[in-house]
Structures are given as structure tokens and as C-alpha cells.
Design a protein around this motif. Structure first.
Motif, short mmCIF file in Angstrom:
data_model
loop_
_atom_site.label_atom_id
_atom_site.label_comp_id
_atom_site.label_asym_id
_atom_site.label_seq_id
_atom_site.Cartn_x
_atom_site.Cartn_y
_atom_site.Cartn_z
N SER A 160 44.80 21.56 28.26
CA SER A 160 45.94 21.81 28.95
C SER A 160 45.69 22.90 30.49
O SER A 160 44.93 23.85 29.57
N GLU A 161 46.36 22.83 31.42
CA GLU A 161 45.97 23.93 32.58
C GLU A 161 47.08 25.05 31.81
O GLU A 161 47.50 25.62 33.11
N ALA A 162 48.12 25.24 30.75
CA ALA A 162 49.53 25.70 30.67
C ALA A 162 49.38 27.58 30.84
O ALA A 162 49.75 27.78 30.82
N LYS A 163 47.72 27.48 29.79
CA LYS A 163 47.49 28.77 29.29
C LYS A 163 46.06 29.62 30.19
O LYS A 163 45.38 29.69 30.06
N PRO A 164 46.44 29.74 31.39
CA PRO A 164 45.73 29.83 32.52
C PRO A 164 45.30 31.73 32.70
O PRO A 164 46.46 32.36 32.45
N VAL A 165 44.09 31.74 32.38
CA VAL A 165 43.37 33.58 32.86
C VAL A 165 43.65 34.23 33.34
O VAL A 165 44.77 35.35 33.28
N LEU A 166 44.18 33.94 34.06
CA LEU A 166 44.66 34.61 35.61
C LEU A 166 45.21 33.46 36.05
O LEU A 166 45.25 32.21 36.35
N SER A 167 46.48 34.08 37.17
CA SER A 167 47.09 33.47 38.06
C SER A 167 46.29 33.30 39.42
O SER A 167 45.62 33.37 39.65
N ASP A 168 47.07 31.99 40.19
CA ASP A 168 46.22 31.08 41.16
C ASP A 168 46.40 31.93 41.82
O ASP A 168 45.07 32.31 43.05
N HIS A 169 47.11 33.28 42.40
CA HIS A 169 46.79 33.68 43.14
C HIS A 169 45.38 35.57 43.28
O HIS A 169 44.87 36.12 43.16
N VAL A 170 46.05 36.03 41.44
CA VAL A 170 45.03 36.67 41.05
C VAL A 170 43.61 35.93 41.94
O VAL A 170 42.23 36.21 41.83
N PHE A 171 43.39 34.56 40.87
CA PHE A 171 42.14 33.96 40.64
C PHE A 171 41.46 33.40 41.75
O PHE A 171 40.82 33.53 42.46
N ASN A 172 42.09 33.61 43.12
CA ASN A 172 42.06 33.37 44.48
C ASN A 172 41.11 34.93 45.79
O ASN A 172 40.59 34.36 46.11
N GLN A 173 41.84 35.88 44.56
CA GLN A 173 41.86 37.07 45.74
C GLN A 173 39.95 37.07 44.72
O GLN A 173 39.61 37.76 45.83
N ARG A 174 40.18 37.18 43.57
CA ARG A 174 38.71 37.59 43.33
C ARG A 174 37.46 36.78 43.70
O ARG A 174 36.87 37.14 43.78
N LYS A 175 37.99 35.43 43.70
CA LYS A 175 36.66 34.57 44.59
C LYS A 175 37.24 34.69 45.45
O LYS A 175 35.56 35.35 45.70
#
Length: 590
Positions: A160-175
Motif C-alpha cells: 500500500s501507499e501508507a508509508k512513503p519514503v518522501l512526502s508528495d511535496h518533497v518528492f515533487n521538489q526533488r523531481k
């Protein structure tokens, strides 16, 4: 909503790459084939210890690479995460590979090696999630041949997606940073993180005997049996290790990350965690019982996690808060939690001792050397003496009654008056008078207590008050508390007014925690580093605020929270208060 997803295969990547993805240090992988957007798969760590890792990994990542390779099990493989492909690049020599190297764990030579045999390579952007629990499978034979390719799993696994390593915001920033090839914003922090990780590793892994004249290091886990059987005390660089009785079940060859995870499991299970923890050896190590004060190490983990958050390698604020709570935990909480229990027992002397310690903890003091009227926990008043007497910041006298089954008789009030006048004479009338008792007052006692302006406080209420002081040292203002102690109601109803005081302080703390989160979330969502009072005040009213605030009131709280003595926010001073700007530093745990 985190619906369950079934995964049937795994992308085989070098074990250090998988570790970097799990840690949030990178969000990319180098597959051998084109991946589809939205494609999901587990991450299979492949041993690459036979490859010259120093040729392909950055120097700051080599220690992690070596640590990961040392943990490889050739019979079973543990899968800890799964991923979804969010974007795919096909870079060639023209795609600023030097900056790509700075934004990942790979040296430019890694890309150059691939490009020797082909005109381009695949760079997959992966959104990584932790599995609910590790999934162990038999090692796949000749797995090195599958590097960068897919391998089937023995059985489908549900994720499941219950435990992402990075939050949506942080991942999108890094991407976005990777896509635009924007250089790292804080290379100096990356270097500091590397230095910290080396210091922590040295302190954990290089131990020496306390009585040794030699500073020679030896491998952590290979503790000489004579040291443990003789119960000698071992000392490392900042770590103190001794044999004792209270332990946590942590293997002696535990990694730093596993140590942190185990620690968090313990405190999340509401188990009391002492300053020292157990390490038990796993085969092939001996089962040596060693108790470790790893507070020094946890301090470093806190700092490392905070740096990772700034770098965008982690968004695990919860973990860092729990670690911070541990290292800042007041050691007095061990006896504070016994106040109510002892107050409801028949151990009058121990209760009197705890009450005195509580008053000292709250900030009261007494210079009086008279053994019959003092605050020293080791010199109780005894027969004919006051149970406690405080001089500063204002005089307080009182009696303790440590039983819940017996009612408090009128003689208790009479005794406080008699002993107060005997030992303090004219000073008695200036004293605030307190009876701390678990039992109910008789009707006559209640009338006398009210007429004598005596505050009757329950042991549970005292424990709540002192716990609040221990967790938030600046929260109890004794002069404000004095105003409540001096006014009606007295008698048993005084306990309610003290509880109302505690509730008020807790609401003030919650308000400040709310404002800190407001600053944090607003800056994160707006993508800016700091902002002013008017902007924050406008955002405050849309944040389900605990109470209304005027801009001037909010500014006062922001100034308080940005003081060097609190350090929850930072402040950029303007030419007047309306032009001050504030930025987030750390959470306020409640």
C-alpha cells in the motif's frame, strides 16, 4: 485512501542504490530497460561487493556502500520497499551529467562507463514506499546477471501507499530539481552530514576497554568475552557501556538505522525506555549482554535527520520528533510518575520526600536550615516538623497525607496552623497554605480548610503539574500560579482551580505548536523560505485555529518561538514588527 496493491516482480538494483532510495537520498535508478510510467515493482538489493565501488559512488556515500555490502546475506534476501515509476529520462552526453552526479550518489564515471557501449541510458524517477513489514525470500541464483532488470517474486506481495519514503511535496521538489538539473542547494550540509555519519559510525563501532592504555580499534560485535564475563565497564568515544539488568533486544551487529527503528518500536509501544539499552549478539557472535547509553548517538541521529529534511532526503518529522523527545527527556520523569501512586499508599515518608522534590522541580527553594521547616528531600520534618516549607519565590507551607482509604481529619488542618505558628511565627500569616492529600476531607475539616484559606490538592494533580514542568521547562510561571493559590475557592475545590491552571498552560502550548505547524506548512506549500506576520495571520484564520488572535498577539508569540532559548522558529528582523519575517526550524512536541 491506501488501497492494497499486488506486486509480482522486483527490479534488481545494486544494494547501495536500494538503500539510498529507502533513505530518500536519491529518487532515481538506472534500469537496463525502458520502464512504463506507473509501473510498480519491489526493489531487490543485489550484492555488488566484488565491483570496485569507489569507481562509481561518490566519496560521501562510500561508507554507506561498504556498510550495506557487509550486511549481505547470500541465502536469503530481505525486501523492504516497493516503487512506482513516475518519470523516465533517456540522457546522453549532452544532459549535464556533472550536475546529475551532484544530485545523486553516482560519480560521473558511472554514466561515462554506460555511455561507452551505448548512446544513452535510462534514468527512472521512482516514488518509493516502505513495506508494512520486511519480506524475506530465498536469494535468486546468478542474480548479478539481472542487475537493472526484473525478476519474478516467489509469491505476490500485497503493498500500500501508507508509508512513503518522501512526502508528495518533497518528492515533487526533488523531481523538479532533477529534471531542471538545478545544482544542490546546500552542498555544505551534505558534507556535514557525511562527517556526522562517520562520527556516529566510529562511536558505535570502535570501542575500547576503559582501563586500556591502547586506543586500538576493534570491530563492533567482536567484544572479547573476558570483558563481558568479568563485567568490566567498556568506554567508547562518547558511549558508556556496562553490564546491567534492563535490556532491549537489539543484536550486537545492529546497524545504526536498525538501532533507531528498534528504539522507536519500543517508545511507540508505550514501553518506558531508559537511557541505556541492551544489545544481544546474534550468531556468529556470542550472546554478550551489554547495556549501552546511546544518547550520544541519538543526538547525532537527530541532527542527521534534521539535515536530511533540509536537503529533501527525508520527510520523516515524526521519527525525528520522537528521537528528540528521547534525548531531551527529563530524567526526573522516572520519579515524577510515582507521585500519585505513592500518594495513594501508606508510605507517608516517601510521599513527603516526593512532594518536596516536586516543589523544588517547580522552582521553589528554601535556605532555612531549621530541620523542622525546610524543603530538603533528605531531611524530612519528622515529628513536630512541617512536611514542607518554601521561601522563594514566595512562602509556602503544607502537610502531606498519603492515604486514600482514610478521610482527612480536622487535626491535619489544626496541626498545620500549630506548627506553622510555632516554627515561622509572624511569617506564617504571609504563607500560602497547601494540604496534599488523596483522601476526602471530613465536613468539619473542609470548613476549617476553607476558613484558613488552605488549598487541598490531590497527588494526581501535583503529578500533572510537575510532569508539565518536566516536559516543558518554561511552562510553569510560579507567580501566575500564586494568584490562583491566593484566591478562592479553598478546601477541596482548590484542586479544580489548579487543574484549570494546568489546562490553560496546556492550551497555550497547543497554540504555539499550532502556529509552528502553520509556519511550516505555509512555507512548504508556498515554496518560500520565510514570510511576514500579516501573511501568517491571514493563513491562521483558515487553519482551524484554537483561539482568535490579533496580528500583534501573533507577532508576540512568533518572537517568543524564535528566541535562541526556544529555537522553534527563526527570525529575519525588519525595520518594524510588521516587516519581521519568520521561518521554520523544528516542531514543538506536545
Amino acid at each position: 485512501m491506501n488501497k492494497s496493491i499486488s506486486i509480482y516482480n522486483a527490479l534488481c538494483l545494486p544494494a547501495p542504490d536500494v538503500e539510498a532510495l529507502i533513505q530518500g537520498q536519491i529518487i532515481t535508478a538506472l534500469p537496463q530497460k525502458l520502464l512504463n510510467l506507473g509501473q510498480i515493482f519491489a526493489l531487490y538489493p543485489v550484492d555488488i561487493s566484488t565491483i570496485g565501488i569507489d569507481k562509481y559512488y561518490s566519496s560521501s556515500f562510500l561508507a554507506t556502500t561498504q556498510s550495506v555490502n557487509n550486511q549481505v546475506n547470500y541465502e536469503e534476501v530481505t525486501i523492504k520497499s516497493w516503487a512506482r515509476c513516475e518519470f523516465l529520462e533517456i540522457p546522453d552526453k549532452s544532459k549535464q551529467l556533472d550536475i546529475l552526479s551532484q544530485l545523486t550518489i553516482w560519480k560521473p564515471e558511472r554514466f561515462e562507463k554506460i555511455l561507452q557501449n551505448r548512446p544513452h541510458f535510462f534514468l527512472a524517477y521512482l516514488r518509493v514506499y516502505h513495506l508494512d513489514k520486511p519480506y524475506e525470500i530465498p536469494a535468486i541464483p546468478n542474480i548479478q546477471e539481472k542487475l537493472g532488470k526484473f525478476a519474478p517474486l516467489p509469491n505476490n506481495i500485497s503493498v500500500s501507499e501508507a508509508k512513503p519514503v518522501l512526502s508528495d511535496h518533497v518528492f515533487n521538489q526533488r523531481k523538479q530539481q532533477l529534471e531542471n538539473r538545478q545544482p544542490p542547494l546546500h552542498p555544505e550540509l551534505e558534507e556535514l552530514l557525511f562527517e556526522l555519519s562517520q562520527m556516529t559510525k566510529n562511536n558505535l563501532y570502535n570501542l575500547r576497554p576503559d582501563n586500556s592504555n591502547s586506543f586500538d580499534n576493534f570491530q563492533y560485535g567482536s567484544v572479547p568475552s573476558s570483558w563481558t564475563t568479568n563485567k568490566d565497564i567498556l568506554r567508547g568515544s562518547g558511549l558508556f557501556i556496562s553490564l546491567t539488568d534492563q535490556y532491549l533486544d537489539i543484536p550486537i551487529n545492529v546497524s545504526e538505522e536498525e538501532l533507531k527503528i528498534k528504539f522507536l518500536e519500543e517508545i511507540n509501544n508505550n514501553q518506558q525506555t531508559s537511557r541505556t539499552e541492551k544489545i544481544i549478539g546474534n550468531p556468529p557472535y556470542n550472546y554478550n549482554l551489554i547495556k549501552v547509553d546511546f544518547r550520544y548517538t541519538i543526538y547525532k541521529l537527530v541532527l542527521e535527520n534534521e539535515i536530511k529534511e533540509i536537503l529533501g532526503w527525508s520527510s520523516d518529522t515524526f521519527t525525528n520528533n520522537r528521537l528528540y523527545e528521547f534525548v531531551t527527556r527529563d530524567v526526573d520523569l522516572s520519579w515524577i510518575q510515582d507521585i500519585a501512586k505513592v500518594g495513594n499508599s501508606s508510605d507517608g515518608n516517601e510521599f513527603e520526600r516526593l512532594v518536596r522534590k516536586s516543589l523544588i522541580k517547580l522552582g521553589f527553594s528554601c535556605s532555612n536550615t531549621n530541620p523542622k521547616a525546610n524543603l530538603d528531600p533528605d531531611k524530612l520534618g519528622g515529628a513536630g516538623g512541617l512536611d514542607f516549607y518554601c521561601e522563594y519565590p514566595y512562602p509556602v507551607i503544607g502537610e502531606c497525607k498519603a492515604t486514600k482509604t482514610e478521610k482527612v481529619a480536622d487535626s491535619t488542618v489544626a496541626q498545620l496552623v500549630k506548627l506553622g505558628l510555632k516554627h515561622l511565627q509572624e511569617e506564617y500569616n504571609n504563607c500560602i497554605k497547601i494540604i496534599i492529600a488523596a483522601g476526602k476531607l471530613t465536613p468539619d475539616t473542609e470548613k476549617t480548610a476553607q476558613g484558613s484559606k488552605m488549598n487541598v490538592i490531590r497527588p494526581e494533580t501535583l503529578q500533572k503539574l510537575v510532569t508539565l514542568k518536566a516536559k516543558h521547562p518554561g511552562s510553569i510561571d510560579l507567580l501566575n500560579l500564586k494568584q490562583d493559590l491566593e484566591k478562592k475557592p479553598f478546601g477541596e475545590e482548590a484542586d479544580d482551580k489548579i487543574n484549570k491552571y494546568i489546562d490553560k498552560v496546556e492550551q497555550e502550548i497547543k497554540l504555539r505548536s499550532h502556529i509552528i505547524q502553520l509556519v511550516k506548512n505555509y512555507l512548504q506549500n508556498a515554496g518560500i523560505e520565510s514570510t511576514g506576520v500579516d501573511t501568517l495571520h491571514g493563513a491562521y484564520f483558515g487553519s482551524h485555529p484554537p483561539q482568535p488572535l490579533k496580528p500583534e498577539e501573533m507577532h508576540e508569540i512568533l518572537i517568543e518561538l524564535s528566541s535562541p532559548l526556544t529555537g522553534y522558529l527563526g527570525r529575519e528582523k525588519g525595520n518594524d514588527w510588521k516587516n519581521d519575517k519568520f521561518y521554520y526550524l523544528r516542531d514543538l512536541a506536545i
